[in-house]
Scaffold this active site. Structure first.
Site, mmCIF file in Angstrom:
data_model
loop_
_atom_site.group_PDB
_atom_site.id
_atom_site.type_symbol
_atom_site.label_atom_id
_atom_site.label_comp_id
_atom_site.label_asym_id
_atom_site.label_seq_id
_atom_site.Cartn_x
_atom_site.Cartn_y
_atom_site.Cartn_z
ATOM 1 N N SER A 256 0.863 -1.184 0.000
ATOM 2 C CA SER A 256 0.000 0.000 0.000
ATOM 3 C C SER A 256 0.895 1.227 0.000
ATOM 4 O O SER A 256 2.113 1.111 0.100
ATOM 5 C CB SER A 256 -0.869 0.012 1.256
ATOM 6 O OG SER A 256 -0.037 0.221 2.383
ATOM 7 N N LYS A 257 0.279 2.380 -0.064
ATOM 8 C CA LYS A 257 1.066 3.621 -0.050
ATOM 9 C C LYS A 257 1.968 3.662 1.182
ATOM 10 O O LYS A 257 3.082 4.157 1.144
ATOM 11 C CB LYS A 257 0.121 4.832 -0.025
ATOM 12 C CG LYS A 257 -0.536 5.083 -1.361
ATOM 13 C CD LYS A 257 -0.656 6.573 -1.633
ATOM 14 C CE LYS A 257 -1.127 6.846 -3.031
ATOM 15 N NZ LYS A 257 -2.586 6.673 -3.190
ATOM 16 N N ARG A 258 1.451 3.115 2.264
ATOM 17 C CA ARG A 258 2.170 3.183 3.529
ATOM 18 C C ARG A 258 3.489 2.400 3.507
ATOM 19 O O ARG A 258 4.486 2.826 4.051
ATOM 20 C CB ARG A 258 1.248 2.629 4.634
ATOM 21 C CG ARG A 258 1.639 2.942 6.029
ATOM 22 C CD ARG A 258 0.674 2.253 6.993
ATOM 23 N NE ARG A 258 0.408 0.870 6.607
ATOM 24 C CZ ARG A 258 1.270 -0.128 6.740
ATOM 25 N NH1 ARG A 258 2.454 0.087 7.253
ATOM 26 N NH2 ARG A 258 0.953 -1.356 6.366
ATOM 27 N N ASN A 259 3.488 1.227 2.855
ATOM 28 C CA ASN A 259 4.712 0.419 2.916
ATOM 29 C C ASN A 259 5.412 0.301 1.562
ATOM 30 O O ASN A 259 6.078 -0.692 1.281
ATOM 31 C CB ASN A 259 4.421 -0.965 3.521
ATOM 32 C CG ASN A 259 3.443 -1.753 2.673
ATOM 33 O OD1 ASN A 259 2.996 -1.276 1.634
ATOM 34 N ND2 ASN A 259 3.119 -2.956 3.085
#
Ligand code: GLU
Length: 485
Positions: A256-259
């Protein structure tokens, strides 16, 4: 009768396409090509609040850039078009109306606030959340009252009791109890269709034979099957489903954008070749049956089968992708490498693109081809050949101004000035015999100073080749200028 293979890639472009989307598109494409079938590209843009024309154009451009050419879809057309769902609204309206007439669907007048209140009550009572069927069998009177109150109605599909079971080509038999699949909305209050209606209707009308898509859509399958049933589709005409495993980040959570998830546009700007991206993504969750890491698009189409898709999640590894990109760059014929490199050089304003500059770039590219893993490294590598007001980079200054470096540079000028033949061999021979053999310096020290003087930086292509390309006059001028610093 064996159905012709028709596979579709059907993104909802609410942003730039990302790694997960592209891996799906690649597998769809490869499966169509492997079987000699048809690859359809359909844009699912019914959510007009989130899908923009810009994202649609970007999705089309990305697929083209990757070389995943579609046989039917936007800009190409085809027998079952249009391929933008926003241009098919009357088709969905027709089916929704038919479902209402058949009593497979019904108008639901519950307001969002009422639904939320009842969901809250369900949570408190620890029962599965979802629509409770309140409007399933309204009387004419009740309907008149709701209408009188000015309520907007959505169209909801009636989910019968029981369960839905289907065979997923990757995960085997999958079953969903309908108590966890409540009556679902097909058409919003404003008349716009929802994904579940549009996707199911289109897959049937476009005669899609195989739905290969991300695992996140697995739970929407029973709803789509319910739509097929309401459409009166024969079991044999249902598409085969194959849900591809998630792509995970390094932290083992869904990418995801986060990881680390970034759009394909980012990879393109960072200098990844489409062939490298496809090569890497092909091996993310699919295996050709051996442990090769390099695969061409042609080999992929020859070897791709759904049976070889792994059902467990795959982990995205940027280092591996970079290594593959480096391999693909090294394998490029010079003209192709030039064509890929030039836009990076002009964008970085290293060159403006004159024929003279392009000729210099062409002669310089072979000496950096072995050394880069991304095309966006090219400008920094070659800028020393083009800068107008050459200067040593500030962070490298101290490495040419100390006394030892000055000795090296002085000696280099003495040895290089008399050279009548200016090739990397003659330059190397002159500098080796003087700086290394006679002065007894370590190559890193001796050549490091000359490198900074000549290229302005510690990052550069091989030194002697660089000096040959730069020419004798410019090389000597730069060494003299460094001496004067
Ligand atoms: N449009 C859906 C999405 O982008 C995918 C449709 C499908 O593959 O079934 O999430």
């Amino acid at each position: 009768m064996v159905k012709p293979v028709r596979v579709r890639f059907a993104p909802s472009p609410t942003g730039d396409l990302h790694v997960g989307n592209i891996r799906t598109a690649l597998f769809d494409w490869a499966y169509a090509r492997h079987t000699g079938g048809t690859f359809l590209f359909r844009i699912e843009d019914t959510d007009t609040t989130r899908v923009t024309d810009e994202y649609i154009a970007a999705a089309i451009d990305t697929l083209r850039w990757l070389g995943l050419q579609w046989d039917e879809g936007p800009e190409v057309g085809g027998e079952y078009g249009p391929y933008l769902q926003s241009q098919r609204l009357d088709i969905y309206a027709h089916w929704a109306q038919k479902f209402i007439e058949q009593k497979d669907a019904y108008h639901c007048y519950c307001t969002p606030e009422e639904l939320e209140q009842r969901r809250e009550a369900q949570r408190e009572a620890h029962v599965a959340p979802g629509y409770d069927g309140k409007c399933r069998d309204l009387t004419a009177e009740q309907i008149a009252t709701y209408k009188g109150q000015g309520r907007e109605a959505v169209v909801r599909m009636r989910m019968p009791d029981g369960s839905t079971t289907f065979v997923d080509a990757i995960r085997g038999e999958v079953s969903f109890e309908h108590k966890f699949v409540p009556d679902f909305v097909l058409v919003r209050g404003d008349g716009s269709p929802l994904y579940t209606l549009a996707v199911a209707v289109d897959d049937i009308l476009m005669k899609v034979s195989h739905v290969l898509r991300g695992e996140d859509l697995l739970s929407s399958t029973p709803r789509q099957i319910r739509v097929y049933q309401a459409m009166g589709v024969a079991l044999d005409d249902y598409p085969t489903f194959a849900h591809l495993p998630f792509v995970m980040g390094q932290d083992n959570a869904k990418l995801s954008k986060r990881n680390g998830e970034v759009s394909i546009a980012w990879y393109r700007e960072a200098g990844f070749l489409p062939e490298a991206i496809c090569n890497y993504l092909a091996l993310l969750g699919w295996s050709p049956g051996d442990d090769r890491e390099n695969i061409t698009m042609k080999e992929l189409t020859e070897l791709f089968t759904v049976e070889r898709v792994n059902s467990s999640p795959a982990r995205f590894d940027m280092k591996k992708l970079e290594a593959i990109n480096g391999d693909k760059i090294r394998a490029l014929p010079l003209d192709e490498f030039l064509a890929w490199a030039l836009p990076f050089l002009t964008k970085a304003k290293v060159i403006s693109g004159t024929p003279e500059e392009i000729a210099v770039v062409k002669s310089a590219l072979p000496i950096i081809q072995e050394r880069i893993t991304r095309l966006n490294e090219v400008p920094a590598m070659l800028k020393f050949l083009f800068v107008k007001n050459f200067a040593v980079e500030a962070e490298s200054l101290s490495k040419v101004t100390d006394a030892a470096s000055k000795d090296v540079l002085k000696r280099a000028i003495t040895e290089l000035t008399p050279l009548t033949v200016w090739t990397h061999d003659s330059i190397e021979a002159a500098l080796r015999s003087s700086l290394i053999e006679e002065m007894g310096l370590k190559p890193r020290i001796a050549f490091g100073s000359v490198r900074i003087a000549v290229t302005g930086s510690t990052i550069s292509p091989p030194l002697f080749e660089s000096m040959e390309l730069l020419g004798k006059n410019a090389s000597l001028e730069r060494i003299s200028a460094a001496l004067a610093l």
